[in-house]
Design a protein around this motif. Structure first.
Motif, PDB file in Angstrom:
ATOM      1  N   ASP A 147     -16.778 -26.612  -0.838  1.00 17.88           N
ATOM      2  CA  ASP A 147     -16.352 -25.639   0.011  1.00 17.88           C
ATOM      3  C   ASP A 147     -16.032 -24.205  -0.648  1.00 17.88           C
ATOM      4  OD1 ASP A 147     -15.897 -27.673   2.112  1.00 17.88           O
ATOM      5  OD2 ASP A 147     -14.726 -28.535   0.484  1.00 17.88           O
ATOM      6  N   GLY A 148     -16.268 -24.086  -1.998  1.00 15.93           N
ATOM      7  CA  GLY A 148     -16.162 -22.785  -2.591  1.00 15.93           C
ATOM      8  C   GLY A 148     -16.530 -22.717  -4.113  1.00 15.93           C
ATOM      9  N   LEU A 149     -16.440 -21.637  -4.744  1.00 14.99           N
ATOM     10  CA  LEU A 149     -16.930 -21.280  -5.906  1.00 14.99           C
ATOM     11  C   LEU A 149     -15.891 -20.551  -6.644  1.00 14.99           C
ATOM     12  CD1 LEU A 149     -20.727 -20.394  -5.668  1.00 14.99           C
ATOM     13  CD2 LEU A 149     -19.648 -22.674  -6.085  1.00 14.99           C
ATOM     14  N   ARG A 150     -15.387 -20.782  -7.885  1.00 16.28           N
ATOM     15  CA  ARG A 150     -14.576 -19.897  -8.550  1.00 16.28           C
ATOM     16  C   ARG A 150     -15.422 -19.601  -9.577  1.00 16.28           C
ATOM     17  NH1 ARG A 150     -12.938 -19.955 -13.915  1.00 16.28           N
ATOM     18  NH2 ARG A 150     -10.927 -19.244 -14.518  1.00 16.28           N
ATOM     19  N   MET A 151     -15.592 -18.406  -9.919  1.00 16.63           N
ATOM     20  CA  MET A 151     -16.505 -17.889 -10.837  1.00 16.63           C
ATOM     21  C   MET A 151     -15.694 -17.378 -11.939  1.00 16.63           C
ATOM     22  SD  MET A 151     -19.499 -16.080  -8.864  1.00 16.63           S
ATOM     23  CE  MET A 151     -20.235 -16.656  -7.483  1.00 16.63           C
TER      24      MET A 151
ATOM     25  N   ILE B 116     -13.966 -17.264  -5.108  1.00 22.39           N
ATOM     26  CA  ILE B 116     -12.769 -16.686  -6.051  1.00 22.39           C
ATOM     27  C   ILE B 116     -13.305 -16.121  -7.537  1.00 22.39           C
ATOM     28  CG2 ILE B 116     -10.791 -17.421  -6.967  1.00 22.39           C
ATOM     29  CD1 ILE B 116     -10.375 -19.955  -4.780  1.00 22.39           C
ATOM     30  N   ALA B 117     -12.742 -15.035  -7.757  1.00 23.10           N
ATOM     31  CA  ALA B 117     -13.244 -14.462  -9.127  1.00 23.10           C
ATOM     32  C   ALA B 117     -11.951 -14.439 -10.179  1.00 23.10           C
ATOM     33  CB  ALA B 117     -13.523 -13.063  -8.899  1.00 23.10           C
ATOM     34  N   GLU B 118     -12.360 -15.040 -11.245  1.00 27.69           N
ATOM     35  CA  GLU B 118     -11.458 -15.018 -12.205  1.00 27.69           C
ATOM     36  C   GLU B 118     -11.650 -13.778 -13.077  1.00 27.69           C
ATOM     37  OE1 GLU B 118      -9.824 -16.796 -16.397  1.00 27.69           O
ATOM     38  OE2 GLU B 118     -12.030 -16.626 -15.736  1.00 27.69           O
ATOM     39  N   ASP B 119     -11.149 -12.377 -12.496  1.00 28.29           N
ATOM     40  CA  ASP B 119     -11.415 -11.321 -13.003  1.00 28.29           C
ATOM     41  C   ASP B 119     -10.393 -10.751 -13.960  1.00 28.29           C
ATOM     42  OD1 ASP B 119     -13.758  -9.290 -12.675  1.00 28.29           O
ATOM     43  OD2 ASP B 119     -12.109  -8.049 -12.389  1.00 28.29           O
ATOM     44  N   LEU B 120      -9.247 -10.982 -13.616  1.00 26.54           N
ATOM     45  CA  LEU B 120      -7.954 -10.531 -14.318  1.00 26.54           C
ATOM     46  C   LEU B 120      -7.995  -9.134 -14.742  1.00 26.54           C
ATOM     47  CD1 LEU B 120      -7.602 -13.938 -16.230  1.00 26.54           C
ATOM     48  CD2 LEU B 120      -6.610 -13.254 -13.986  1.00 26.54           C
ATOM     49  N   LYS B 121      -8.323  -8.356 -13.852  1.00 31.21           N
ATOM     50  CA  LYS B 121      -8.323  -6.648 -14.154  1.00 31.21           C
ATOM     51  C   LYS B 121      -7.535  -6.056 -12.982  1.00 31.21           C
ATOM     52  CE  LYS B 121     -10.869  -7.444 -17.953  1.00 31.21           C
ATOM     53  NZ  LYS B 121      -9.857  -7.404 -19.219  1.00 31.21           N
TER      54      LYS B 121
ATOM     55  N   THR C  57     -12.511  -7.741  -4.578  1.00 31.57           N
ATOM     56  CA  THR C  57     -12.442  -8.569  -3.172  1.00 31.57           C
ATOM     57  C   THR C  57     -12.752  -7.328  -2.032  1.00 31.57           C
ATOM     58  OG1 THR C  57      -9.964  -8.295  -3.449  1.00 31.57           O
ATOM     59  CG2 THR C  57     -10.852 -10.233  -3.761  1.00 31.57           C
ATOM     60  N   ASP C  58     -13.174  -6.146  -2.519  1.00 38.19           N
ATOM     61  CA  ASP C  58     -13.012  -5.082  -1.459  1.00 38.19           C
ATOM     62  C   ASP C  58     -14.742  -5.290  -0.776  1.00 38.19           C
ATOM     63  OD1 ASP C  58     -11.059  -3.722  -1.875  1.00 38.19           O
ATOM     64  OD2 ASP C  58     -12.071  -2.102  -2.928  1.00 38.19           O
TER      65      ASP C  58
ATOM     66  N   GLY D 177     -13.894 -13.667  -1.924  1.00 37.43           N
ATOM     67  CA  GLY D 177     -12.908 -13.743  -0.655  1.00 37.43           C
ATOM     68  C   GLY D 177     -11.381 -13.834  -1.297  1.00 37.43           C
ATOM     69  N   SER D 178     -11.368 -14.068  -2.692  1.00 34.01           N
ATOM     70  CA  SER D 178      -9.935 -13.994  -3.307  1.00 34.01           C
ATOM     71  C   SER D 178     -10.202 -13.744  -4.851  1.00 34.01           C
ATOM     72  CB  SER D 178      -9.179 -15.301  -3.135  1.00 34.01           C
ATOM     73  OG  SER D 178      -7.719 -15.009  -3.429  1.00 34.01           O
ATOM     74  N   GLN D 179      -9.168 -13.486  -5.678  1.00 34.75           N
ATOM     75  CA  GLN D 179      -9.301 -13.372  -7.008  1.00 34.75           C
ATOM     76  C   GLN D 179      -7.867 -13.957  -7.778  1.00 34.75           C
ATOM     77  OE1 GLN D 179      -9.126  -9.374  -8.908  1.00 34.75           O
ATOM     78  NE2 GLN D 179      -9.225  -8.558  -6.830  1.00 34.75           N
ATOM     79  N   TRP D 180      -7.889 -14.515  -8.818  1.00 37.25           N
ATOM     80  CA  TRP D 180      -7.002 -14.667  -9.505  1.00 37.25           C
ATOM     81  C   TRP D 180      -5.922 -13.508  -9.812  1.00 37.25           C
ATOM     82  CZ3 TRP D 180      -7.570 -19.164 -13.690  1.00 37.25           C
ATOM     83  CH2 TRP D 180      -7.700 -20.171 -13.250  1.00 37.25           C
ATOM     84  N   ASP D 181      -4.848 -13.729  -9.702  1.00 46.21           N
ATOM     85  CA  ASP D 181      -3.952 -12.159  -9.799  1.00 46.21           C
ATOM     86  C   ASP D 181      -2.945 -12.200 -11.187  1.00 46.21           C
ATOM     87  OD1 ASP D 181      -2.770 -10.235  -9.344  1.00 46.21           O
ATOM     88  OD2 ASP D 181      -0.986 -10.960  -7.614  1.00 46.21           O
TER      89      ASP D 181
END
Length: 596
Positions: free
Chosen positions: A276-280, A323-328, A334-335, A345-349
């Motif tokens: 149902d989703g991917l966390r990259m 979901i991006a694990e970008d952490l910046k 997400t724009d 769709g979202s990112q770790w905050d």
């Protein structure tokens, strides 16, 4: 034997009616052969024919599902044995021809909307081991689906399950990105887990690694023999851009074929396995040469890769969440595309986890800064509260010797009242914040050992702290709607009613501006001082009643027996607001009030 040449769609070993098509990309090869158990491993019998752009293919009726095989690539006088980059299954040494033979019956499942999600991150190898010596499997996770359902979880996020070197790993060293880890149970077992999770109303998000491959046991390395500067060849950058914290293993996003490879992998999890989703993982290392540290050079090709994958998934599968694990702390992640965004769709905050942990782990009450909590609760990306995933524990935050929250609070005594109550403050903040909340395996029962892929989760603590688990379950279910009265928690809005850095009391209201019938009032005490008849400012006379008292001894015998009743509202100005709500607040308490 009947062997013909075809320019077929698809890659790898494609099973047809009585034949198998082998197709591989090797632009620098002089010849390509395929050999396997179906032809006594003859390295020169079945020759692939060159198509356009370095692709090679052949159709043969000699091979069948279950056969093992390899490509043998001729380059500058050498014959290089290589596993199939698209191998659906691998043994310790070979690729395996196979299809997914699974009878799906999850058509009725619908992914919860982002504002209803509560994610539970787990590692298959350690989540539920049948014995201390065994590696956890997909079947072991299936055994705990009812537990997760009863907890209120509606989405699990799995650390990577693509084949990696050895049998024990976090999973962030993918050796065969299209194959499922055999030590976990392989393709059918994984499909069974997804299908049964869906039958119980639980979505599945898969963690994928596109910022590097390997770095060990990677047949992609110098795949067709060619390379420059002693680097990785066609699948990798062959200049300074190859450098990552995980070796010279960054994929060459500038090559259309490599972007296609990663795109195909992303869609495999959705189409073949119904995820149902991917966390990259570590997306900053896809879009920046040094991961975005300081004045770093951007890799625009990496941005193109991510944007293209997200656009295609949104178009084909609107329910899928990336979901991006970008952490910046960067809204660009997400724009929307029209704002030069990457369309996750979202990112770790990072702007939630770090300040919240800093405040609840602080040894001294006096130095806790509630403004940091206000900032953590208020932060948003792309003008959308649910464009972020909020948490206090993840596999990264509690690994490599970094302790879990209760142990950080009280080293050596993670089961003390201080540690348990302040860890609960962090979880209540997570579950009542604007954003998509996430818990890490065992967090709900105060697991205090840092995450290691060699040690299983301690389920004895679940029995020991079953009351705290019940508390977290109550908050989760209020969040998701399984318990009534919590609609405000599924909204975009938050209003801070009381921020007192002297008393360390914080109060905020969650409400839906378009349907304000179910506001939720959260009152948190960040000190070890209990208060009676404490007043907070209110703008409206709403009949709030106590829903959850997280400091109550009904959840833990060592917690407070202080009587906490429904709020009494008085016609008196407090916090520059016309009304005052009066209540008692135990030490380190989290109180949740609703009007339904």
């Amino acid at each position: 034997m009947n062997t013909t040449i075809t320019k077929s769609a698809g890659m790898g070993a494609i099973v047809n009616d009585g034949t198998v098509t082998f197709r591989v990309w090797a632009p620098n090869a002089e010849k390509v052969f395929v050999a396997g158990s179906f032809n006594n491993w003859s390295e020169s019998e079945i020759l692939l024919e060159l198509e356009e752009n370095g692709y090679w293919s052949v159709v043969t009726d000699m091979a069948s599902p279950g056969d093992e095989y390899k490509y043998f690539i001729e380059y500058e006088g050498s014959l290089l044995p290589r596993n199939d980059p698209y191998a659906f299954e691998v043994t310790n040494s070979n690729s395996v021809i196979r299809t997914l033979d699974f009878d799906w019956d999850d058509d009725d499942f619908k992914m919860p909307s982002r504002n209803e999600l509560v994610i539970y991150e787990l590692h298959v190898g350690t989540f539920n081991r049948s014995s201390p010596e065994a590696v956890g499997t997909f079947d072991d996770v299936i055994e705990k689906l009812d537990y997760l359902k009863n907890l209120g979880i509606n989405c699990i996020e799995l650390l990577p399950v693509a084949e990696f070197a050895g049998g024990i790993s976090w999973g962030y060293n993918p050796a065969h990105p299209f194959a499922i880890e055999q030590d976990y149970g392989g393709p059918e077992a994984f499909a069974k887990l997804v299908n049964l999770a869906h039958k119980k109303g639980i979505a599945v998000i898969m963690d994928v690694v596109y910022n590097h491959f390997g770095p060990s046991d990677v047949d992609l390395w110098q795949f067709d023999g060619w390379s420059e500067n002693g680097k990785g060849g066609i699948y990798f950058y062959n200049d300074h851009r190859s450098d990552t914290p995980w070796g010279d293993t960054r994929p060459d996003y500038g090559r259309e074929e490599v972007r296609q490879y990663l795109r195909d992998n992303a869609l495999m999890w959705i189409e073949k396995y119904h995820c149902d989703g991917l966390r990259m993982d570590a997306t900053s290392y896809i879009r920046f040469e040094g991961g975005g540290m300081g004045y770093d050079t951007e890799i625009e090709e990496g941005n193109v890769l991510m944007r293209d994958i997200n656009m295609e998934l949104r178009e084909k599968y609107p329910h899928v969440l990336t979901i991006a694990e970008d952490l910046k702390g960067d809204s660009r992640v997400t724009d929307a595309v029209e704002h030069n965004g990457l369309l996750y769709g979202s990112q770790w905050d990072m702007n939630f986890v770090h300040p919240v942990r800093e405040v609840i782990e602080d040894t001294h009450d006096d130095s806790r800064d509630l403004e940091k909590i206000v900032g953590a609760l208020s932060y948003r990306y792309s003008n959308d509260a649910f464009s972020r995933v909020v948490y206090t524990e993840s596999h990264d935050e509690v690994a490599n010797g970094k302790a879990r929250v209760p142990e950080e609070i009280q080293p050596g005594d993670a089961e003390s009242d201080f540690a348990k109550k302040r860890a609960i403050l962090g979880m209540v903040l997570t579950l009542t914040a604007p954003g998509i909340p996430m818990l890490f395996q065992g967090q709900e029962f105060i697991e205090d050992e840092y995450f290691k892929d060699t040690e299983g989760l301690d389920w004895n603590k679940e029995k020991k702290h079953s009351g705290i688990e019940t508390l977290i379950s109550d908050v989760i279910k209020l969040r998701t709607g399984e318990i009534s009265g919590g609609k405000g928690l599924r909204s975009q809005q938050i209003e801070f009613l009381h921020v007192n850095n002297n008393t360390k009391i914080l109060a905020y209201k969650r409400f839906d501006v378009n349907n304000p019938t179910e506001p939720v009032l959260v009152i948190l005490n960040f000190s070890n001082q209990a208060y009676e008849d404490y007043g907070i400012g209110l703008n409206e006379n709403e009949p709030f009643t106590l829903k959850i008292n997280a400091a109550s001894d009904i959840y833990d015998d060592a917690f407070s027996n202080m009587e906490v009743t429904d709020m009494e509202i008085k016609d008196k100005t407090t916090d520059a607001k016309p009304l005052t709500g009066k209540m008692s607040i135990p030490a380190y308490a989290a109180l949740i009030y609703t009007i339904a």
